[in-house]
Design an enzyme around this catalytic site. Structure first.
Site, mmCIF file in Angstrom:
data_model
loop_
_atom_site.group_PDB
_atom_site.id
_atom_site.type_symbol
_atom_site.label_atom_id
_atom_site.label_comp_id
_atom_site.label_asym_id
_atom_site.label_seq_id
_atom_site.Cartn_x
_atom_site.Cartn_y
_atom_site.Cartn_z
ATOM 1 N N GLU A 31 6.270 -5.274 7.741
ATOM 2 C CA GLU A 31 5.509 -4.524 6.745
ATOM 3 C C GLU A 31 5.892 -5.007 5.349
ATOM 4 O OE1 GLU A 31 6.902 -2.274 4.523
ATOM 5 O OE2 GLU A 31 8.956 -2.199 5.306
ATOM 6 N N ARG A 47 4.720 -0.977 -0.476
ATOM 7 C CA ARG A 47 5.409 -0.442 -1.640
ATOM 8 C C ARG A 47 5.251 1.072 -1.610
ATOM 9 N NH1 ARG A 47 1.794 -2.824 -6.032
ATOM 10 N NH2 ARG A 47 0.303 -2.335 -4.374
ATOM 11 N N LEU A 74 9.678 -8.584 -13.594
ATOM 12 C CA LEU A 74 10.433 -9.084 -14.736
ATOM 13 C C LEU A 74 10.637 -7.969 -15.756
ATOM 14 C CD1 LEU A 74 9.020 -12.683 -15.401
ATOM 15 C CD2 LEU A 74 11.327 -12.062 -14.673
ATOM 16 N N SER A 75 10.803 -6.746 -15.267
ATOM 17 C CA SER A 75 11.014 -5.612 -16.157
ATOM 18 C C SER A 75 12.506 -5.305 -16.222
ATOM 19 C CB SER A 75 10.244 -4.383 -15.664
ATOM 20 O OG SER A 75 8.854 -4.631 -15.685
ATOM 21 N N GLY A 121 16.476 0.073 -6.520
ATOM 22 C CA GLY A 121 17.137 0.962 -5.577
ATOM 23 C C GLY A 121 16.231 1.198 -4.394
ATOM 24 N N CYS A 163 15.149 0.042 0.777
ATOM 25 C CA CYS A 163 14.848 -1.297 1.298
ATOM 26 C C CYS A 163 15.649 -2.408 0.626
ATOM 27 C CB CYS A 163 13.350 -1.580 1.172
ATOM 28 S SG CYS A 163 12.316 -0.528 2.219
ATOM 29 N N LYS A 213 19.751 -2.593 0.810
ATOM 30 C CA LYS A 213 20.328 -2.804 2.144
ATOM 31 C C LYS A 213 19.791 -4.089 2.779
ATOM 32 C CE LYS A 213 16.776 -1.207 5.010
ATOM 33 N NZ LYS A 213 16.241 -1.811 6.254
ATOM 34 N N LYS A 242 11.706 5.222 -7.792
ATOM 35 C CA LYS A 242 10.548 4.606 -8.424
ATOM 36 C C LYS A 242 9.475 5.669 -8.587
ATOM 37 C CE LYS A 242 7.614 2.189 -6.111
ATOM 38 N NZ LYS A 242 6.937 1.150 -5.331
ATOM 39 N N ARG A 278 16.660 7.755 -2.195
ATOM 40 C CA ARG A 278 17.666 6.897 -1.569
ATOM 41 C C ARG A 278 18.108 5.809 -2.540
ATOM 42 N NH1 ARG A 278 14.705 5.029 3.798
ATOM 43 N NH2 ARG A 278 12.969 5.031 2.296
#
Length: 451
Positions: A154, A157, A256-257, A263, A266, A269, A329, A336
């Site tokens: 997968e 986002r 590029l921010s 975090g 995904c 880890k 986000k 997490r």
């Protein structure tokens, strides 16, 4: 006749995949061991926040295309294609991936597989997992070698998972036979007819594609954050630097921010698991830069803490800090490995009083950080604050009126940990503006910084 699809695991990935497969016209059975989660989904509700998904689940539960069960036996009996969508978190004491949930799901499904079928992994796993899973399932399944394991990683986002499933930028089919490829092409026939690119390869390459994609993105984010620290030391502006880089087609304009870093469940880890697997294969030195990317990401969080401490006069003792954002986000309630909460926790541990607000993640933040003050609004988070931190780039925060915050804050000082706010608007309202990688911008009315 269309295949009957089962989806093992109904978290972010599984619930999305199940609902979207129903949207594509298939009969879909979601399988999980969590009774509370199953009850919510069966009622057409979500146990988490994901835009557009609740409506999709409710519609297809009502239509009868989508149903849920805790019975692996029933899933094995009715399913033609079984998607494994369980979590593969980091192991507690190592950087490697914890495959216990994946293996447990396979062990429960396999004894009921009486006829040839396709078992498709979607989780992010170390290379070689599909081979091991093939041996494990075929040894336990009555259908034996009639069960093929494929890998269809997968690329979702969080916050855009429905669109990314129904209109993906590519599909990857890692298969072991022409029959496995045909089965996946049947599942995704409508997307392929719309021109979605597909890469067909072996299972090992498919496993590495997802891990490589996440590792590249993580490296790109860490690169711009490392440059941000250099810009601060040199008195340069990383936002303008990144703007120029985006025009270079060799580099591209995504990820590029500069700011507080990445975090979630995904990227952190996954880069650690890829490096751990490389070490097991004896080529860890080739991917050592991933360890640097990981360290740079954690360093970006500490840099925001340092900026906040500077704005508090060098110490957090007796200071109140308002935090805008808790989710890792926007468009998600997922906390997490949230950079926002990691920064908030570090500042609280250093002696500050913390108030956090997030449009969707307040409940999760309250549950996991019970000693923090969880505010009911962004303005409430700023009330009495000596410094305000912007740590999750929700549109609500970007569109907020700085003057409204100024009216309740103890001091007009803001640290934009995401570099997405408009400095001029905040300066005009009397705020001193700080951000990683940018020169300090004082308020247009300096005397109003400390009203």
């Amino acid at each position: 006749m269309s295949p009957y699809i089962t989806v093992i695991g109904t978290g972010y990935l599984g619930a999305t995949h199940a609902a979207c497969m129903a949207e594509l016209g298939f009969r879909v059975l979601g399988v999980d061991v969590d009774q509370q989660k199953l009850a919510k989904l069966a009622a057409g509700e979500l146990p988490f926040y994901e835009p557009e998904l609740a409506e999709l689940v409710a519609r297809h539960v009502a239509s009868g295309r989508l149903s849920f069960t805790d019975s692996y036996e029933h899933a094995a009996e009715v399913g033609d294609v079984h998607f494994l969508c369980v979590g593969t978190p980091q192991q507690p004491n190592t950087d490697g991936a914890d495959l216990s949930y994946l293996n447990a799901a396979a062990d429960r499904l396999a004894p009921g597989l009486q006829r040839p079928c396709l078992v498709v992994g979607k989780s992010t796993v170390p290379v070689g997992t599909a081979d091991a899973l093939t041996r494990r399932i075929q040894a336990a399944a009555p259908a034996g070698t009639g069960v093929e394991v494929a890998w269809n990683p997968e690329f979702l986002r969080e916050g855009y998972a429905v669109a990314d499933t129904l209109a993906p930028d590519r599909l990857v089919f890692g298969v072991q036979s022409p029959g496995g490829e045909r089965a996946l092409r049947d599942v995704y026939a409508s997307l392929l007819a719309e021109g979605t690119p597909v890469v067909t390869t072996d299972v090992r390459t498919a496993e590495l594609i997802k891990a490589s994609a996440n590792s590249f993105l993580a490296t790109k984010i860490s690169f711009i954050n490392a440059i941000a620290e250099l810009c601060e030391a040199a008195g340069a502006d990383v936002v303008k630097l990144a703007e120029a880089l985006r025009y270079d087609p060799r580099i591209g304009d995504r990820f590029l921010s500069p700011g507080v870093g990445f975090g979630g469940g995904c990227l952190p880890k996954d880069i650690r698991a890829l490096l751990a697997r490389a070490n097991e294969l004896g080529v860890g030195s080739a991917l050592r830069f991933l360890d640097d990317a990981d360290r740079t990401n954690l360093r970006a969080r500490r840099r925001v803490v340092d900026l906040a401490r500077q704005e508090c006069g060098g110490s957090f003792a007796g200071r109140r800090v308002g935090v805008l954002g808790a989710a890792f986000k926007p468009n998600s309630d997922d906390i997490r490995d949230s950079p926002a909460l990691a920064v908030a926790a570090a500042i609280q541990a250093a002696g500050a009083e913390i108030a956090v607000y997030d449009p969707q993640a307040n409940d999760n933040a309250r549950k996991h950080f019970p000693t923090m003050d969880i505010a009911l609004s962004a303005v409430d988070a700023a009330r009495g604050a000596h410094v305000l931190l912007h740590l999750t780039e929700w549109p609500e925060f970007a569109g907020a009126d700085p003057a409204e915050f100024a009216a309740v804050a103890a001091e007009r000082r803001i640290v934009d940990g995401r570099n997405t706010l408009d400095p001029a608007r905040w300066q005009a309202a009397g705020w001193r503006f700080r951000a990683p990688g940018r020169p300090q911008l004082d308020a247009l009315n300096p005397e109003e910084v400390n009203p």
